[in-house]
Write a protein that holds these residues in place. Sequence first.
Motif, PDB file in Angstrom:
ATOM      1  N   ALA A 191       9.800  -2.602  -2.545  1.00  0.00           N
ATOM      2  CA  ALA A 191       8.886  -3.472  -3.290  1.00  0.00           C
ATOM      3  C   ALA A 191       8.484  -2.732  -4.552  1.00  0.00           C
ATOM      4  O   ALA A 191       8.588  -1.507  -4.634  1.00  0.00           O
ATOM      5  CB  ALA A 191       7.660  -3.820  -2.450  1.00  0.00           C
ATOM      6  N   VAL A 192       8.023  -3.491  -5.529  1.00  0.00           N
ATOM      7  CA  VAL A 192       7.648  -2.892  -6.820  1.00  0.00           C
ATOM      8  C   VAL A 192       6.277  -3.408  -7.247  1.00  0.00           C
ATOM      9  O   VAL A 192       6.037  -4.617  -7.272  1.00  0.00           O
ATOM     10  CB  VAL A 192       8.686  -3.235  -7.915  1.00  0.00           C
ATOM     11  N   LEU A 193       5.384  -2.478  -7.554  1.00  0.00           N
ATOM     12  CA  LEU A 193       4.135  -2.819  -8.224  1.00  0.00           C
ATOM     13  C   LEU A 193       4.434  -2.672  -9.708  1.00  0.00           C
ATOM     14  O   LEU A 193       4.494  -1.564 -10.247  1.00  0.00           O
ATOM     15  CB  LEU A 193       3.007  -1.887  -7.776  1.00  0.00           C
ATOM     16  N   GLY A 194       4.665  -3.821 -10.368  1.00  0.00           N
ATOM     17  CA  GLY A 194       5.420  -3.832 -11.613  1.00  0.00           C
ATOM     18  C   GLY A 194       4.663  -3.715 -12.904  1.00  0.00           C
ATOM     19  O   GLY A 194       5.276  -3.741 -13.974  1.00  0.00           O
ATOM     20  N   GLY A 195       3.328  -3.587 -12.874  1.00  0.00           N
ATOM     21  CA  GLY A 195       2.595  -3.496 -14.121  1.00  0.00           C
ATOM     22  C   GLY A 195       2.540  -4.831 -14.842  1.00  0.00           C
ATOM     23  O   GLY A 195       3.016  -5.855 -14.341  1.00  0.00           O
ATOM     24  N   GLU A 236      -4.257  -0.829  -7.173  1.00  0.00           N
ATOM     25  CA  GLU A 236      -4.962  -1.165  -5.925  1.00  0.00           C
ATOM     26  C   GLU A 236      -4.881  -2.655  -5.636  1.00  0.00           C
ATOM     27  O   GLU A 236      -4.579  -3.079  -4.511  1.00  0.00           O
ATOM     28  CB  GLU A 236      -6.420  -0.715  -6.036  1.00  0.00           C
ATOM     29  N   ALA A 237      -5.130  -3.476  -6.671  1.00  0.00           N
ATOM     30  CA  ALA A 237      -5.089  -4.928  -6.481  1.00  0.00           C
ATOM     31  C   ALA A 237      -3.682  -5.401  -6.125  1.00  0.00           C
ATOM     32  O   ALA A 237      -3.504  -6.263  -5.246  1.00  0.00           O
ATOM     33  CB  ALA A 237      -5.576  -5.629  -7.749  1.00  0.00           C
ATOM     34  N   ALA A 238      -2.666  -4.829  -6.785  1.00  0.00           N
ATOM     35  CA  ALA A 238      -1.283  -5.238  -6.509  1.00  0.00           C
ATOM     36  C   ALA A 238      -0.879  -4.853  -5.087  1.00  0.00           C
ATOM     37  O   ALA A 238      -0.198  -5.622  -4.390  1.00  0.00           O
ATOM     38  CB  ALA A 238      -0.341  -4.605  -7.528  1.00  0.00           C
ATOM     39  N   LEU A 261      -1.632   5.756  -7.301  1.00  0.00           N
ATOM     40  CA  LEU A 261      -2.849   6.277  -6.672  1.00  0.00           C
ATOM     41  C   LEU A 261      -3.772   5.139  -6.236  1.00  0.00           C
ATOM     42  O   LEU A 261      -4.405   5.214  -5.179  1.00  0.00           O
ATOM     43  CB  LEU A 261      -3.574   7.211  -7.645  1.00  0.00           C
ATOM     44  N   GLY A 262      -3.835   4.086  -7.026  1.00  0.00           N
ATOM     45  CA  GLY A 262      -4.601   2.911  -6.608  1.00  0.00           C
ATOM     46  C   GLY A 262      -3.989   2.265  -5.385  1.00  0.00           C
ATOM     47  O   GLY A 262      -4.703   1.824  -4.467  1.00  0.00           O
ATOM     48  N   ALA A 263      -2.649   2.219  -5.350  1.00  0.00           N
ATOM     49  CA  ALA A 263      -1.958   1.652  -4.185  1.00  0.00           C
ATOM     50  C   ALA A 263      -2.224   2.475  -2.935  1.00  0.00           C
ATOM     51  O   ALA A 263      -2.425   1.934  -1.838  1.00  0.00           O
ATOM     52  CB  ALA A 263      -0.457   1.581  -4.471  1.00  0.00           C
ATOM     53  N   LEU A 264      -2.236   3.798  -3.084  1.00  0.00           N
ATOM     54  CA  LEU A 264      -2.511   4.675  -1.945  1.00  0.00           C
ATOM     55  C   LEU A 264      -3.924   4.442  -1.413  1.00  0.00           C
ATOM     56  O   LEU A 264      -4.137   4.381  -0.193  1.00  0.00           O
ATOM     57  CB  LEU A 264      -2.335   6.135  -2.375  1.00  0.00           C
ATOM     58  N   ALA A 265      -4.875   4.272  -2.313  1.00  0.00           N
ATOM     59  CA  ALA A 265      -6.258   4.002  -1.896  1.00  0.00           C
ATOM     60  C   ALA A 265      -6.349   2.680  -1.142  1.00  0.00           C
ATOM     61  O   ALA A 265      -7.041   2.580  -0.113  1.00  0.00           O
ATOM     62  CB  ALA A 265      -7.172   3.984  -3.120  1.00  0.00           C
ATOM     63  N   ALA A 266      -5.642   1.655  -1.641  1.00  0.00           N
ATOM     64  CA  ALA A 266      -5.672   0.352  -0.970  1.00  0.00           C
ATOM     65  C   ALA A 266      -5.041   0.438   0.406  1.00  0.00           C
ATOM     66  O   ALA A 266      -5.554  -0.138   1.389  1.00  0.00           O
ATOM     67  CB  ALA A 266      -4.939  -0.679  -1.830  1.00  0.00           C
ATOM     68  N   ALA A 267      -3.921   1.149   0.533  1.00  0.00           N
ATOM     69  CA  ALA A 267      -3.250   1.287   1.825  1.00  0.00           C
ATOM     70  C   ALA A 267      -4.167   1.958   2.841  1.00  0.00           C
ATOM     71  O   ALA A 267      -4.283   1.502   3.989  1.00  0.00           O
ATOM     72  CB  ALA A 267      -1.957   2.081   1.658  1.00  0.00           C
ATOM     73  N   ARG A 268      -4.823   3.013   2.438  1.00  0.00           N
ATOM     74  CA  ARG A 268      -5.729   3.713   3.357  1.00  0.00           C
ATOM     75  C   ARG A 268      -6.880   2.815   3.776  1.00  0.00           C
ATOM     76  O   ARG A 268      -7.274   2.801   4.943  1.00  0.00           O
ATOM     77  CB  ARG A 268      -6.258   4.977   2.692  1.00  0.00           C
TER      78      ARG A 268
END
Length: 342
Positions: A191-195, A236-238, A261-268
Amino acid sequence: MAASVTLSDVAREAGVSLATASRAINGSATRTVRPDLRDRVLAAAERLRYTPDANAQAMARGRTTSVGLVVHDITDPYFSSIAAGVTGAADAADLQVTLTSTQHRPEREVELVRLLQRQRARAVVVAGSRYDDEDANEVMRTALADYAAAGGSVALVGQPVLGVDTVVVENAAGAAALARALYARGYRRPAVLGGPLAHLTARERREAFADVFADLGSPVDPAHVVPGEFTHEGGEAAMRELLAVAADVDVVFAVNDVMALGALAAARDLGVRVPQDLALAGFDDILTLRDVVPPLTTVRVPLVEVGRLATELALADRSAEPRVRTVPTEVVLRASTPERTA
């Protein structure tokens, strides 16, 4: 006592006119001073402990001893590392750096370039990707051309679309190399968090990544390409959006490290373990990654070197055609993307 010494005092001490003393000390954009007269004036200034006025020097020379740096976000480690390179190169040239931030508002770039022109900055470095917006790019092109016509020089970090010297990061090559490395580690459901969709750097990275997985027989499901802002909050939102639909993916590529880093925070926050449940990779290798657990796989960009190169381009003698300096990238595999078994 030294503080009360004026340029007139220096001229009288040296036995020259006030205009000659000014040109000898402050410089001039149009006139020169004979070497013997300049030596006399400088010797008189030293005897009297005269300190020249920086504003007077700028007016006389037509420019200051500053380099303007325009970034999108001074709190983003990506830009702070580039700023370190710019500052180092400016120091080597006995220049100072004036740092400005658009605060992620593209229209502010033009305002800041105009401001730096009014302040007579010797050179300007603009660090930040372009958007797929030709009208906005043309406005910026005009602002930079006006600044150059007034005697300034410019270099860009990003895509070479503004007609100025540019440092180009190998975004597509780096993202493609990352995709091949992840495929070799056993990942098949990316998957891609694409900006932002119109952000050219984000587009280069996500498309190159997806193209390689498609060529290898594991195409990215279009539903698993989630756009978002090029920020921690955007990542994080994505990631939350991706996880909310229970997407069947085994690795997530965020198109920059701040988003990762935002994605990591959301996953946790949602109880998804990285890398046990889901692998994660970014792009840039910002300094902040040194403190991340697990260590984050990424594509290294030599950001300090990018800033140094851009400054050297901006300060170099002008060329007939815009120069492009390409900076290579390097995949760095870390614990956030371990080997996967079938």
